[in-house]
Design an enzyme around this catalytic site. Structure first.
Site, PDB file in Angstrom:
ATOM      1  N   SER B 133      66.500  -3.760  14.780  1.00 21.79           N
ATOM      2  CA  SER B 133      66.037  -2.693  13.877  1.00 21.79           C
ATOM      3  C   SER B 133      66.970  -1.493  13.928  1.00 21.79           C
ATOM      4  CB  SER B 133      64.640  -2.240  14.275  1.00 21.79           C
ATOM      5  OG  SER B 133      64.279  -1.093  13.534  1.00 21.79           O
ATOM      6  N   TYR B 146      59.092   1.833  20.357  1.00 19.99           N
ATOM      7  CA  TYR B 146      59.565   0.715  19.531  1.00 19.99           C
ATOM      8  C   TYR B 146      61.091   0.748  19.461  1.00 19.99           C
ATOM      9  CZ  TYR B 146      60.269  -2.114  15.277  1.00 19.99           C
ATOM     10  OH  TYR B 146      60.688  -3.054  14.371  1.00 19.99           O
TER      11      TYR B 146
END
Ligand SMILES: Cc1cc2nc3c(=O)[nH]c(=O)nc-3n(C[C@H](O)[C@H](O)[C@H](O)COP(=O)(O)OP(=O)(O)OC[C@H]3O[C@@H](n4cnc5c(N)ncnc54)[C@H](O)[C@@H]3O)c2cc1C
Lengths: 438, 241
Positions: B133, B146
């Site tokens: 990501s 995250y």
């Protein structure tokens, strides 16, 4: 950032625009929960209805119900989830020698939308509506239960849902029949008609053709009123095809698609540009009659060639006005309608005339009844409501009705023909509008 | 082809993209913790592409039964497992949330990736395509747990790529930006920065065929992340990102 699911939503006509909750799920248990948790839910397929039919307080989008379930290639029976588009069905069925029995003028609609509107094509007089070929479907009802609906099982729900505009529940998946074809081509004849009388005569003469449709130049007046081109077609047999098409009869080459990148400013589509378009369209065909073979996409979906063509009408959007007038009064009704439009100066880019055959009385919520149907696009502007009102009066006088899937402003006496759909759970803005006006 | 996280819309779109482009696979192994959507998908590719597939349960939050993975054999692995969890505001001090984010995105995932890496290493061929990501490129106050797990994954992948290079195994790190998927539905995402699953799959397929090492799904993200990476820390710490 917490999700709130509130979005601007609008259908193909870009009118009306609402800000409502729209959500999509692919798991049945979550869809059940969604139905349980909300009052006033309405399903939405691909938003190709023009108006406010698939808009509501809590919109359930079927875009994630996009999977095929089975395809019986021997008998031409396919089963898929409700959000699968007809274009996706054709992508896999045509190379296998199967076509949809009934298709509307765009292939970008969902199977759920096809059932909920019980769509018709250019072959209504010969092959009826979409529902004729539906074997069964699964429906989530107001108690959040999944019902299997067919002519034998839950038959009352089956018939109420067909043409029921999403007001009976959410269709999850459907099983339906396909028709055999030998090629991906259509044998077409297009014939120019000088006026309304001639095109009606041509319709009568063409009754043995499977597909019939006429495009009308609605700027013509007087003796030219109803000047048009009638197109009739049949699925071409292999042996009929010209040699250059015989090698790959079931596969079409992919064509690049132009895209309308932004909303056109309002002045682009004024009556002059429409007049010019219509003049060119009519005169493009120089001969009285043209016979040829064309691929199915060009024949059935001429408008799908341009992505997002609805943006041509600008930000204020447009409506499609489609009515049917019973056969006995059909010609006179059409004459008055075309006359009113020509006088209003509010021309339509697109005016499509079709002949409906006998309806299936069991499918009591379906729009088609035997008679003539005309579909017209009008840009939304100040004068439009008045024109719609005038047209509504004519339709009413001749005992006709309006196609709900394209309606966003017609009077309720012409649009309240649905039966057995009243539930407090599944409610669309359209239904509320119609009930409140009536 | 081996798919980790088969109920991911991007993974499914990638499978469809490969099949539509004419790639052939004897079996597609669909590893997933959600049998309902995975079974539907298996039926779908059977109908649409005549593609045979096998569903294998895999839940990174439980102990992995490696015996169930033993018979899997393929040259391409696509990994789309991931867990967004709660962001800083709601979830920073929720230990369960924190652990789960780290486990699913990194700690429990790496041994599974290693398992397949080892097989490809011994066969001296294969491609591993793994979704990391953009959140892993710099910790931002809004969701850095995250981000940190994805940063660890990105570092792992770059090391793995380096290690497997002369063993003829290719590793592709994909850094999607915003995606229009179930995970982000209902969030106000900027459409110019957001890719749908199909668009993402097309980009990933191209990167796969061109043997790219690192790919963003939308090119614009390379520019956005270049800027974000290069903001000096003393300024960055004052930003509300
Ligand atoms: C260019 C063009 C040409 C067209 N030509 C024709 C034509 O020739 N003949 C014709 O009949 N129609 C035609 N239409 C209209 C179109 O076929 C219908 O409006 C169709 O219902 C649209 O399907 P959709 O998936 O977009 O559904 P939507 O527009 O999203 O919804 C339409 C209706 O179906 C309901 N619905 C949708 N999905 C479900 C579901 N899963 N369960 C329950 N209810 C559901 C909605 O609530 C709504 O009432 C045309 C439309 C366009 C844009």
């Amino acid at each position: 950032m917490k999700p709130n699911f509130i979005q601007k939503v609008t259908n193909w006509g870009n009118f009306p625009v609402v800000e409502k909750e729209m959500k999509s799920e692919d798991s049945v248990s979550k869809i059940k929960q969604f139905v349980k948790d909300h009052n006033e839910v309405i399903a939405r397929g691909n938003g190709r209805c023009y108006g406010d039919a698939s808009l509501g307080e809590h919109i359930f989008s079927t875009k994630r119900l996009n999977k095929f379930i089975s395809f019986d290639r021997l008998n031409g029976v396919i089963e898929c989830e409700a959000g699968v588009l007809l274009s996706e069905v054709l992508d896999i069925s045509v190379p296998q020698g199967y076509f949809l029995y009934v298709t509307p003028g765009t292939k970008y609609i969902s199977v759920g939308g096809a059932i909920a509107s019980d769509v018709h094509g250019k072959n209504h007089h010969a092959e009826g509506c979409f529902s004729e070929y539906v074997i069964e479907f699964k429906l989530i009802d107001e108690n959040s239960e999944v019902l299997i609906c067919s002519r034998e099982e839950n038959a009352d729900k089956f018939w109420a849902t067909i043409g029921g505009m999403g007001l009976t529940g959410i269709i999850l998946s459907a099983k339906f029949k396909l028709k055999n074809i030998e090629s991906a081509y259509i044998k077409q004849e297009s014939i120019k008609a000088e006026n309304l009388d001639e095109v009606f005569r041509l319709f009568d003469e063409s009754e043995d053709w499977t597909y019939n449709v006429a495009w009308i130049d609605c700027f013509q007046k007087g003796k030219n009123l109803g000047r048009s081109i009638l197109m009739r077609g049949e699925h071409a047999l292999k042996a009929e095809l010209p040699v250059n098409l015989q090698k790959k009869t079931l596969k079409l080459k992919e064509k690049p698609k132009p895209k309308i990148p932004f909303y056109f400013p309002g002045f682009v589509l004024n009556s002059l540009s429409i007049k010019i378009f219509n003049f060119l369209y009519y005169n493009k065909q120089t001969k009285k009659q043209l016979n040829n073979f064309i691929d199915y996409e060009t024949f059935f979906y001429p408008l799908d060639v341009i992505n997002d063509w609805n943006k041509i009408y600008g930000k204020s959007g447009f409506i499609q006005y489609q009515m049917v007038i019973p056969k006995e009064n059909g010609k006179e009704g059409m004459r008055q309608i075309l006359d009113t439009i020509a006088k209003s100066g509010n021309g339509s880019f697109l005016a499509v005339l079709k002949l409906f055959g006998k309806n299936n009385p069991q499918a009591y919520n379906s729009f088609p009844v035997e008679g003539y149907t005309l579909a017209l696009d009008f840009k939304v502007n100040k004068g439009l409501r008045k024109l719609v009102d005038q047209l509504d009066t004519i339709v009413e006088n001749f005992g006709g009705r309006i196609y709900l899937t394209k309606d966003s402003m017609s009077r309720s006496s012409l649009t309240n023909y649905l039966q057995n759909v009243d539930s407090s759970k599944f409610v669309s803005l359209q239904h509320k509008r119609i009930i409140n006006n009536g | 082809m081996i798919i980790l996280g088969s109920n991911s819309e991007v993974a499914q779109a990638f499978v469809e993209e490969c099949l539509a482009k004419g790639e052939k696979f004897q079996t597609i192994y669909l590893l997933s913790s959600n049998p309902e959507t995975t079974e539907k998908f298996a039926g779908h590719i059977q109908v649409k592409f005549f593609q045979h597939s096998e569903i294998i349960p895999l839940d990174l939050m439980n102990d992995i039964d490696y015996k169930t993975l033993e018979n899997i054999n393929s040259d391409v692995l696509f990994c789309a497992t991931g867990y967004l969890g709660l962001g800083t505001e709601e979830g920073l001090y929720d230990d369960e949330n924190t652990e789960r984010i780290i486990d699913v995105n990194y700690a429990k995932l790496v041994p599974v990736l290693n398992f397949f890496a080892k097989r490809m290493e011994s066969k001296r061929s294969g491609t591993m395509i793994v979704l990391s990501s953009v959140a892993g490129e710099r910790g931002r106050q809004s969701n850095f747990i995250y981000g940190s797990a994805k940063a660890a994954l990105t570092a792992y992948l770059s090391g793995l790529r380096n290690y497997l290079f002369d063993k003829k195994v290719h590793v592709l790190t994909v850094k999607p930006g915003f995606m229009d998927t179930k995970m982000t539905e209902g969030l106000p995402l900027n459409p110019a920065l957001t890719a749908g699953p199909k668009k993402a799959a097309e980009g990933i397929y191209k990167a796969f065929k061109n043997k790219k090492d690192v790919a963003y799904v939308l090119p614009i993200w390379a520019i956005v992340m270049f800027i974000i990476r290069n903001i000096p820390e003393f300024i960055f710490k004052k930003l509300k990102l």
